[in-house]
Design an enzyme around this catalytic site. Structure first.
Site, PDB file in Angstrom:
ATOM      1  CB  SER A 105      -0.970  -0.049   1.188  1.00  0.00           C
ATOM      2  OG  SER A 105      -2.000   0.899   1.049  1.00  0.00           O
ATOM      3  CG  ASP A 107      -7.308  -3.528  -2.031  1.00  0.00           C
ATOM      4  OD1 ASP A 107      -7.865  -2.568  -1.465  1.00  0.00           O
ATOM      5  OD2 ASP A 107      -6.093  -3.766  -1.905  1.00  0.00           O
ATOM      6  CG  HIS A 131      -5.567  -2.769   1.286  1.00  0.00           C
ATOM      7  ND1 HIS A 131      -4.961  -2.573   0.066  1.00  0.00           N
ATOM      8  CD2 HIS A 131      -4.987  -1.871   2.130  1.00  0.00           C
ATOM      9  CE1 HIS A 131      -4.068  -1.603   0.158  1.00  0.00           C
ATOM     10  NE2 HIS A 131      -4.047  -1.162   1.399  1.00  0.00           N
TER      11      HIS A 131
END
Length: 275
Positions: free
Chosen positions: A143, A221, A254
Site C-alpha cells: 500500500s 481490495d 487489502h
C-alpha cells in the site's frame, strides 16, 4: 542499536530494536529477522502501509519460513517518526504512521518527516553495522509501503537489486491519499510531486535497471479503484517497454491475509536476484 526483544523463529532470530536516526531526529524502531547459519546475509527491506508500525509485517505476514529457506534476512522499519515532539494529525492518513517514505519540505512536518533519507541512508547504514547483513539488498512493501518501495527503488537503483509490491499506491499524484499527503508534506507545486509517483517514474524509464517488477493486487481490495489504480503501472510499463508482472489475485482484499498468501513468492523473487 538498542535491542528491545529477541525471539527464535524458523531456526533464525527475530530482533526488535531501536536506534537514533540523524534524518528524523528521533528514535526509530524496527525488526530484523536473520536466518539460521553464518552471515553475512543478503536482505530485504519491507515497507508497511498507513497506520502500521514495525510490528504489523513482523507478526502477520508469515514471511520468515520462506526467508529461512532462501537464507535472506528481512528488515521491517516503522512507517514514520513518532513522539510527543513530532507533528501529527488526527486523521489516519497523515502524520505519525503515515510518513509516505518522502522527505517533507513544509512546516510543521519538515523537522522529523524525512523517511526517504531515513530508509536510504540511516536504516541501511545502521542495520549493516549492527547485524550480519551483506551490502546486497532488495525492497518490497504494501500500500503506502508499496509506493515507497517502488519509488525508492527507482530513485536509488544503486541500493537495491530488485523491487516488488503488494497493492501499492501506484500513482499518488492521482488519488486522494497521495494528494492529501503531498499537499501537506511537499511544495504545493504539483510538478514537484512527480518524483514520488511510481507510475510516472516507470513511464520516463526510471525502472530500466530492473529486469522485472512483481506486483500482486487483490481484486476484492476495497481501495482498488479509488486509491491504488494498478492499471496506471501497466500503462506506464507498456509505454516505457518495462517488464511488469502484475498478478490480479481473485477475491483477495487489502489485509495481511492477502500478503500472507503470497509473500513466499515475493521472497523467492528477490532471493533469485540477490544470489
Amino acid at each position: 542499536m538498542e535491542i528491545r526483544a529477541q525471539h527464535r523463529v524458523h531456526g533464525g532470530t527475530l530482533t526488535y530494536a531501536q536506534h537514533q536516526s540523524a534524518a528524523t531526529g528521533t528514535p526509530m524502531r524496527l525488526s530484523v529477522f536473520t536466518p539460521p547459519g553464518e552471515g553475512p546475509f543478503p536482505y530485504l527491506i519491507w515497507l508497511s502501509g498507513l497506520t502500521c508500525t514495525e510490528d504489523n509485517f513482523t507478526t502477520k505476514a508469515g514471511a520468515y519460513g520462506a526467508a529461512a529457506q532462501h537464507r535472506v534476512a528481512i528488515v521491517a522499519p516503522d512507517t514514520s517518526p513518532r513522539g510527543e515532539c513530532v507533528a501529527d494529525d488526527p486523521a489516519y492518513d497523515l502524520g505519525q504512521g503515515a510518513g509516505f517514505y518522502i522527505d517533507a519540505t513544509q512546516a510543521p512536518w519538515t523537522p522529523h518527516f524525512k523517511m526517504e533519507s531515513y530508509i536510504t541512508r540511516d536504516l541501511i547504514t545502521t542495520v549493516e553495522a549492527a547485524f550480519p547483513l551483506a551490502p546486497k539488498r532488495s525492497i518490497f512493501g504494501h500500500s503506502m509501503g508499496g509506493h515507497g518501495a517502488l519509488t525508492l527503488a527507482m530513485k536509488y537503483p544503486e541500493l537495491f537489486k530488485s523491487v516488488s509490491a503488494f497493492a501499492p499506491i501506484s500513482s499518488p499524484t492521482r488519488c486522494s491519499w497521495g494528494e492529501k499527503a503531498f499537499t501537506a508534506y511537499l511544495d504545493p507545486n504539483r510538478d514537484t510531486w512527480r518524483a514520488h509517483d511510481a507510475a510516472l517514474l516507470i513511464e520516463v524509464g526510471r525502472a530500466n535497471s530492473f529486469d522485472d517488477i512483481l506486483v500482486d493486487q487483490g481484486t476484492g481490495d476495497q481501495f482498488l479503484e479509488n486509491q491504488l489504480r494498478p492499471e496506471l503501472l501497466e500503462q506506464a510499463a507498456a509505454k516505457a517497454g518495462q517488464k511488469l508482472t502484475l498478478r490480479r489475485q481473485e477475491g483477495y482484499d487489502h489485509s495481511y491475509f492477502f500478503m500472507a498468501s503470497f509473500v513466499a513468492d515475493h521472497v523467492a523473487f528477490h532471493a533469485a536476484r540477490l544470489a
